[in-house]
Design a protein around this motif. Structure first.
Motif, PDB file in Angstrom:
ATOM      1  N   ASN A  68      39.351  55.134  48.090  1.00  0.00           N
ATOM      2  CA  ASN A  68      38.755  53.795  48.156  1.00  0.00           C
ATOM      3  C   ASN A  68      37.680  53.576  47.104  1.00  0.00           C
ATOM      4  OD1 ASN A  68      40.431  53.373  50.305  1.00  0.00           O
ATOM      5  ND2 ASN A  68      38.835  53.524  51.869  1.00  0.00           N
ATOM      6  N   ASN A  69      36.959  54.637  46.739  1.00  0.00           N
ATOM      7  CA  ASN A  69      35.853  54.486  45.797  1.00  0.00           C
ATOM      8  C   ASN A  69      36.249  54.771  44.351  1.00  0.00           C
ATOM      9  OD1 ASN A  69      33.368  53.919  47.521  1.00  0.00           O
ATOM     10  ND2 ASN A  69      34.178  55.719  48.547  1.00  0.00           N
ATOM     11  N   SER A 228      32.430  49.737  40.824  1.00  0.00           N
ATOM     12  CA  SER A 228      33.188  50.018  42.042  1.00  0.00           C
ATOM     13  C   SER A 228      32.364  49.674  43.285  1.00  0.00           C
ATOM     14  CB  SER A 228      33.601  51.490  42.082  1.00  0.00           C
ATOM     15  OG  SER A 228      34.256  51.805  43.287  1.00  0.00           O
ATOM     16  N   GLN A 232      33.026  46.320  45.783  1.00  0.00           N
ATOM     17  CA  GLN A 232      33.283  46.502  47.217  1.00  0.00           C
ATOM     18  C   GLN A 232      32.253  45.764  48.058  1.00  0.00           C
ATOM     19  OE1 GLN A 232      34.586  50.636  48.438  1.00  0.00           O
ATOM     20  NE2 GLN A 232      34.067  51.071  46.313  1.00  0.00           N
ATOM     21  N   THR A 247      39.846  44.377  50.509  1.00  0.00           N
ATOM     22  CA  THR A 247      40.315  45.305  49.481  1.00  0.00           C
ATOM     23  C   THR A 247      40.951  44.557  48.316  1.00  0.00           C
ATOM     24  OG1 THR A 247      40.722  46.967  51.172  1.00  0.00           O
ATOM     25  CG2 THR A 247      41.760  47.318  49.042  1.00  0.00           C
ATOM     26  N   THR A 250      38.300  43.274  46.225  1.00  0.00           N
ATOM     27  CA  THR A 250      37.715  44.359  45.428  1.00  0.00           C
ATOM     28  C   THR A 250      38.512  44.591  44.162  1.00  0.00           C
ATOM     29  OG1 THR A 250      36.833  45.465  47.399  1.00  0.00           O
ATOM     30  CG2 THR A 250      37.095  46.804  45.413  1.00  0.00           C
TER      31      THR A 250
END
Length: 388
Positions: A68-69, A228, A232, A247, A250
């Protein structure tokens, strides 16, 4: 069996590093057709099938946190090479051909899914949307679409298998057609005399980045991680729907940030491509580590569906070449820049002439820009077909 988070990450890095060393240091012929990044799928999936690491809370949490990161950071670093002002220098014919190739891939996914969806898993529309993101851009786009649509990790095994087997066959076919380029061009009536001139012009006008240094790498990593985290955080403040999630926001925000950064002096900082490659390998290994060959009981129909997609796409490209008098290089590169991305488009370009490698790189960069959006749009259509 590996039970710790650090051991899990160390194993994934070790596999990626060994394959990279074999590709760059050995003379094994298979790497001409199967880049290390493709073989990484298979090797990690085999290790997962053999239970090299334990699927438990610790490793699960590590996987999700890293994916995710690191994915937004990877996308940002990749897009630093996608300077729209440079991409314009490809010429409208090549850009339009690339976009038409991308559209044909999207349509091929829709037609194929309509034919096969009743024999596929219930969430196969998400799997195919992720694969479409990959075949319009690259593996990073596939991971982005997977994240945006919350594709189950187990289902990604089908996508990885299609992407590995069918993609490898397509690369080998396009490379095998290179000796027949002149005959193909005569059939379509294409004038390929400008190709060398275009390659030389791009090569001369390409700007050199500064030398790679520890300071440069730290600056790029800091920028990628900040983008990042910021993307988010900003995504949580924006409205969402059942389809366009936080998401997805993002991914959209980090893509826009990367495109803008690519038109600033940041694109000249040396090391971005190295860092993005490292992150890409880790992201691919992370995704593959969640797949299992034992779960691929429906693999034959998925592989067949992938081949049908490529046949539809290839037929469209041949008709397009005949109608608009396009040469084999332009059509083949537009196709592989979509389906293979930077891992293979430069290889195909070099098989025609090393002077044309910059075109392969720049055209593949277009995929990073359109791949995620294309995969999400096709995914919406596939969801409608599936009745979701």
């Amino acid at each position: 069996m590996i039970t710790t988070a650090f051991g899990y990450i160390a194993a994934l890095f070790a596999i990626a590093a060994i394959l990279h060393l074999l590709e760059t240091r050995s003379k094994m012929a298979m790497f001409k057709y199967l880049p290390a990044i493709v073989l990484l799928y298979f090797v990690v999936m085999v290790c997962a099938t053999l239970n090299l690491w334990q699927q438990g809370p610790t490793i699960d949490a590590t996987y999700k946190a890293l994916r995710n990161n690191l994915l937004p950071a990877m996308i940002f670093l990749m897009l630093l090479d996608a300077d729209l002002r440079q991409i314009k220098k490809l010429g409208m014919k090549m850009i339009v051909t690339f976009l038409l190739a991308a559209i044909s891939i999207g349509l091929a996914f829709i037609v194929t899914f309509a034919l096969f969806h009743q024999g596929l898993a219930d969430d196969a529309w998400k799997t195919f949307a992720a694969l479409c993101g990959s075949w319009m851009g690259g593996t990073g786009n596939m991971a982005a679409v997977q994240l945006a649509l919350n594709v189950p990790d187990a289902s990604m095994g089908y996508t990885l298998l299609i992407d590995s087997i069918d993609y490898a066959l397509w690369v080998m076919l396009l490379l095998a057609l290179v000796p027949y380029a002149r005959r193909f061009n005569q059939w379509t009536g294409a004038d390929d005399s400008l190709l060398a001139d275009i390659g030389n012009r791009l090569d001369q006008q390409s700007e050199q980045a500064s030398a790679v240094s520890a300071g440069n790498l730290m600056v790029l990593l800091a920028a990628a991680f900040v983008v990042s985290a910021a993307s988010q955080s900003l995504a949580t403040m924006l409205p969402t729907t059942a389809y366009f999630t936080h998401t997805a926001w993002t991914v959209a925000i980090v893509t826009l940030a990367g495109i803008v950064a690519a038109m600033t002096p940041m694109r000249h900082i040396g090391g971005g491509q190295i860092l993005s490659t490292v992150l890409l390998n880790l992201v691919i290994a992370l995704i593959a580590s969640r797949a299992n060959f034992g779960e691929l009981l429906q693999a034959p129909i998925y592989i067949l569906a992938g081949l049908v997609i490529l046949v539809i796409h290839g037929t469209f490209m041949v008709l397009l070449a005949k109608c608009f008098k396009l040469d084999l290089f332009t059509c083949g590169l537009a196709s592989l820049a979509n389906i293979g991305g930077v891992a293979s488009a430069p290889i195909l370009a070099a098989s025609y002439s090393r002077a044309l490698i910059p075109i392969g790189v720049l055209m593949a960069m277009l995929g990073y820009i359109v791949g995620t959006a294309g995969g999400l749009i096709v995914g919406k259509v596939l969801a409608l077909i599936a009745g979701v």
